[in-house]
Write an enzyme that holds these catalytic residues in place. Structure first.
Site, PDB file in Angstrom:
ATOM      1  N   ASN A 145       0.286  28.023  -1.600  1.00  8.19           N
ATOM      2  CA  ASN A 145       0.068  26.622  -1.659  1.00  8.19           C
ATOM      3  C   ASN A 145      -1.102  26.041  -1.273  1.00  8.19           C
ATOM      4  O   ASN A 145      -1.832  25.197  -1.621  1.00  8.19           O
ATOM      5  CB  ASN A 145       1.302  26.054  -1.048  1.00  8.19           C
ATOM      6  N   HIS A 532       1.981  16.533 -21.289  1.00  3.24           N
ATOM      7  CA  HIS A 532       2.873  17.064 -20.387  1.00  3.24           C
ATOM      8  C   HIS A 532       4.282  17.073 -20.652  1.00  3.24           C
ATOM      9  O   HIS A 532       5.255  17.555 -19.947  1.00  3.24           O
ATOM     10  CB  HIS A 532       2.575  16.405 -18.886  1.00  3.24           C
ATOM     11  N   ARG A 661      10.594  15.986  -4.037  1.00  6.53           N
ATOM     12  CA  ARG A 661      10.294  17.401  -3.571  1.00  6.53           C
ATOM     13  C   ARG A 661       9.048  17.595  -2.677  1.00  6.53           C
ATOM     14  O   ARG A 661       8.900  18.096  -1.536  1.00  6.53           O
ATOM     15  CB  ARG A 661      10.118  18.413  -4.577  1.00  6.53           C
ATOM     16  N   HIS A 689      12.823  20.329  -9.713  1.00  2.00           N
ATOM     17  CA  HIS A 689      11.478  20.176 -10.456  1.00  2.00           C
ATOM     18  C   HIS A 689      12.140  18.973 -11.526  1.00  2.00           C
ATOM     19  O   HIS A 689      11.364  18.643 -12.068  1.00  2.00           O
ATOM     20  CB  HIS A 689      11.266  21.323 -11.166  1.00  2.00           C
TER      21      HIS A 689
END
Length: 789
Positions: A145, A532, A661, A689
């Site tokens: 990350n 997207h 999140r 998600h």
């Protein structure tokens, strides 16, 4: 996720606050990032550590799962990072007539929020209740990350500062203040990350027979075995590069692990510097004997004499460079987008450096050489205990030791698609003619639902056309295979491939060409906009009529990550959704200018306005005494217009719940502004998600699901789609999910008004709070009669 309705939560109380009198409503001074940061700079707390002791003794605040894309392992964990694209659009509030302006300082800094997100990942690695190999996995996720954060966010910030286009952020911080905050905070977290590995996880692994050792700890027979391995498999691919007047300092590629080597000529006595790159395609940890693993750079370092025969090897030090790896592609000529992107991918390797990681034992003279030649500042140097690059722990976490991992869970077929599971595949079309199906992955199998839907469509002679968006998918995707089969059998197949999906560009270019070669119509969307949205449309001849079957989801059509990502999807034969998807695909592939739809909200034209209007409408319902609430579940909550709408709803008394999140720029619990707002974060074995938006709507609940996060890039520069869920049972299930996630009885992190996240994992008696993911797994097991104690 269809959890039972939790008990009502207690009333929410915000801090009393004593804000400035000239601001209405007040924000307590302590809640403004800018004054705090300025004060920190004045007293020196933002300065960079100049000694190892300062680095090692940095004390980060206790904080806060998420997960990211590993750089070298299977695609099964390919997208677990928070969204970190640039969000640079200017924003100015335009309050309604008569409405007071909202106070300055009401937005948290997004970079600080991202670092807090990754801190929550680290907390899972630090938690002794997390299974041991999962702890190793979270350490690797944290490192991966942070790599991407520096490659994209930090690099972008530095570029904007250098070009003079950087402006004060929505949080009130100047760009240089943000950069200094990132340097200081990331230094603290990286030191804490290293300490977790060395002091906790590595010793615990050793107790379980998994030893991560250095070269000096190996037995003589292990060293002999690795020497043989070195001579036959490592030495042939190594390329030592000297640095002298005839050999300029070599290019150091981004994220490569390297050895800085100092050698001496025994004849002349002169010292020389050389660089040896650790081959990235070889295993990061080598097994010296069963259960014992050594970093590959240790093996190389132990045999440097083989690379420099006749020279004396005086010292060696590992280092690792992070570069700007974001992409900039001009899209004015859409026909050449593939070629332009391929060229930019080649240039990506040569981006400017943004971080230098070195072993803390590095010689000062060698470090000075690296800093000078790489043109990097001292503030960007991170001394750490070796081994560097703990993304290599993905290799260790993948070991076949199920007792050290989360309990295995295999998703079953959704009950609306197969009441009784059998060897025969369900007839998806027949099921959808009976009812809509609300899918919840990974608890509901992706392969027997969405994948089966497309595979059945590909093999059905009555199907005339398939239209599909692909943002990310796997290299061996059955989705791609189904589309190719459909095209080769004569069906009309349109595939919208988003080749600019970050770090998946190479793969997407490859599969776009494969689809084209099979006869699929492949398009790349609209100039200036990423596609997207997660959409699939099947057109089928049924007697004298055509029926359209649709899937609208929150996650990518990626069979592997569907086992790791929590996502929602709606399969439906509803004519309105089918008509909407037809209109939207026509816009994506042709010249349609449609901006309004029947059951969809579509960005960039209608999605933000549609959500803000619904949030605002809750104020009217509340004032009229009708049921009113706002519930939002997203990956990121940054968009100021949506946040301001939530603030105004909360000021009017509407309860607002946000389940996020990753990044959140909203400040909950501020007196007079947001005491009616709660923000929670849940992170665990699955990546949360899905995106869900729920509204009380005066007693007629309205719920939407889809692909959009609350960020500028999603709402202004992407094609995103939300679908309205109409089945009352589905709406109720989604509302139960949102209520459960926000309940005080559920383990989660709570966001405070100062931007700090506090973990709530146990109750007042020290008993574990319920884990929503494990609760849902158990519910599915009980449904199939496979519950385990």
């Amino acid at each position: 996720m269809n959890p039972a309705v939790p008990e009502p939560s207690p009333p929410r109380q915000g801090p009393a606050g004593n804000g400035n009198t000239h601001v209405t409503p007040p924000i307590p001074p302590a809640l403004s990032d800018a004054p705090v940061m300025l004060a920190a700079r004045k007293n020196g707390s933002m300065s960079q550590p100049n000694t190892q002791a300062q680095v090692q003794h940095a004390q980060p605040s206790v904080g806060s799962i998420a997960a990211h894309r590993p750089h070298t392992i299977a695609a099964a964990v390919s997208d677990l990072e928070p969204d970190i694209d640039a969000d640079l659009d200017a924003y100015e509030e335009s309050p309604a007539d008569g409405a007071p302006a909202l106070p300055q300082g009401r937005f948290l800094d997004r970079e600080r929020s991202w670092l807090a997100f990754n801190e929550r990942v680290l907390e899972l690695a630090e938690d002794p209740n997390t299974p041991l190999l999962e702890r190793a996995n979270f350490l690797a996720i944290f490192a991966s990350n942070l790599d991407e954060f520096f490659m994209v966010r930090v690099a972008g910030l530095k570029r904007r500062i250098a070009t003079g286009v950087a402006t004060r952020s929505a949080s009130g911080l100047q760009p240089r203040e943000v950069l200094e905050m990132i340097w200081a905070r990331s230094r603290e977290l990286m030191a804490r990350h290293a300490a977790c590995y060395h002091e906790d996880v590595a010793p615990a692994l050793a107790e379980e027979g998994i030893h991560l050792v250095r070269w000096s700890e190996l037995q003589e027979k292990e060293q002999a075995r690795l020497f043989t391995l070195f001579r036959h498999q490592i030495f042939p691919v190594l390329t030592p590069l000297a640095v002298d007047p005839a050999h300029p300092f070599p290019y150091i590629s981004g994220l490569s692990l390297n050895l800085a080597v100092v050698v001496r000529n025994p004849v002349t006595g002169h010292k020389h510097f050389a660089r040896v790159k650790v081959p990235p395609l070889l295993s990061r940890f080598l097994e010296s004997s069963p259960g014992r693993y050594v970093p590959i750079e240790d093996v190389i370092a132990a045999h440097l004499e083989e690379l420099f025969p006749g020279m004396e090897v005086l010292e060696h030090h590992a280092f690792r460079l992070t570069r700007n790896e974001d992409l900039e592609v001009e899209e004015d000529d859409a026909e050449n987008l593939l070629q332009a992107l391929e060229k930019e991918l080649m240039r990506r390797r040569f981006g400017p450096p943004v971080r230098l990681e070195v072993e803390e034992s590095i010689d000062r003279e060698v470090l000075d050489l690296l800093v000078r030649e790489l043109k990097i500042s001292e503030a960007e140097v991170y001394p750490l205990p070796g081994p560097l690059d703990l993304t290599g722990l993905f290799r260790i976490a993948s070991l076949d030791r199920p007792e050290l991992k989360y309990r295995k869970f295999v998703a079953g077929t959704h009950r609306d698609l197969a009441e009784v599971e059998s060897a025969s595949a369900p007839d998806i079309f027949a099921a959808l003619r009976e009812r809509d199906v609300l899918l919840h992955h990974p608890y509901d199998s992706f392969s027997t639902s969405v994948q089966a839907f497309l595979e059945q469509a590909a093999g059905d002679p009555d199907v005339l056309a398939i239209k599909q968006t692909l943002y990310r998918t796997s290299g061996d995707s059955p989705i791609v295979d189904a589309l190719i089969e459909a095209a080769e059998s004569g069906k009309q197949v349109l595939v919208l491939v988003e080749i600019k999906a970050r770090f998946d560009e190479h793969a997407n270019i490859k599969w776009a060409r494969k689809l084209e070669e099979s006869g699929c119509h492949v398009v790349y969307g609209l100039v200036g906009l990423k596609t997207h949205c997660k959409l699939s449309l099947v057109v089928r001849q049924e007697g004298d009529t055509l029926r359209r079957y649709s899937h609208v989801g929150t996650g990518n059509y990626h069979p592997k990550t569907a086992r790791l990502y929590e996502d929602l999807g709606l399969l439906t034969a509803d004519p309105q959704v089918g008509a909407d998807l037809s209109d939207l695909f026509n816009r994506l592939s042709g010249y349609s200018r449609r901006e309004t739809y029947r059951r969809l909200l579509v960005a960039p034209k209608s999605l933000r306005d549609g959500l803000v209007a619904r949030i605002t409408k809750e104020i009217q319902h509340h004032r009229a005494g009708r049921p009113a609430h706002v519930r939002i579940k997203v990956n990121s909550m940054v968009d100021e217009a949506v946040i301001d709408a939530c603030y105004r709803a909360a000021q009017a008394g509407v309860p607002v719940d946000v389940w996020v999140r990753g990044i959140c720029a909203l400040r909950p619990g501020v007196a007079g502004l947001s005491e009616n707002i709660r923000v929670r974060s849940i992170l665990g074995r699955f990546l949360e998600h899905s995106r869900v938006f729920g509204f009380g709507n005066g007693g007629e609940p309205e719920v939407w699901i889809g692909s959009a996060d609350m960020m500028h890039r999603n709402l202004d520069r992407r094609i995103e789609a939300l679908v309205r869920v109409t089945d009352p049972a589905h709406r109720a299930a989604l509302n139960r999910l949102l209520e459960t996630g926000m309940s005080d009885g559920t383990a989660s992190w709570h966001l405070g008004p100062d931007g700090d996240w506090t973990r709530h994992a146990t109750d007042a008696d020290g008993q574990p709070l319920r884990n929503v993911q494990e609760m849902l797994i158990d519910a599915r097991r009980r449904r199939r009669g496979t519950a385990t104690p």
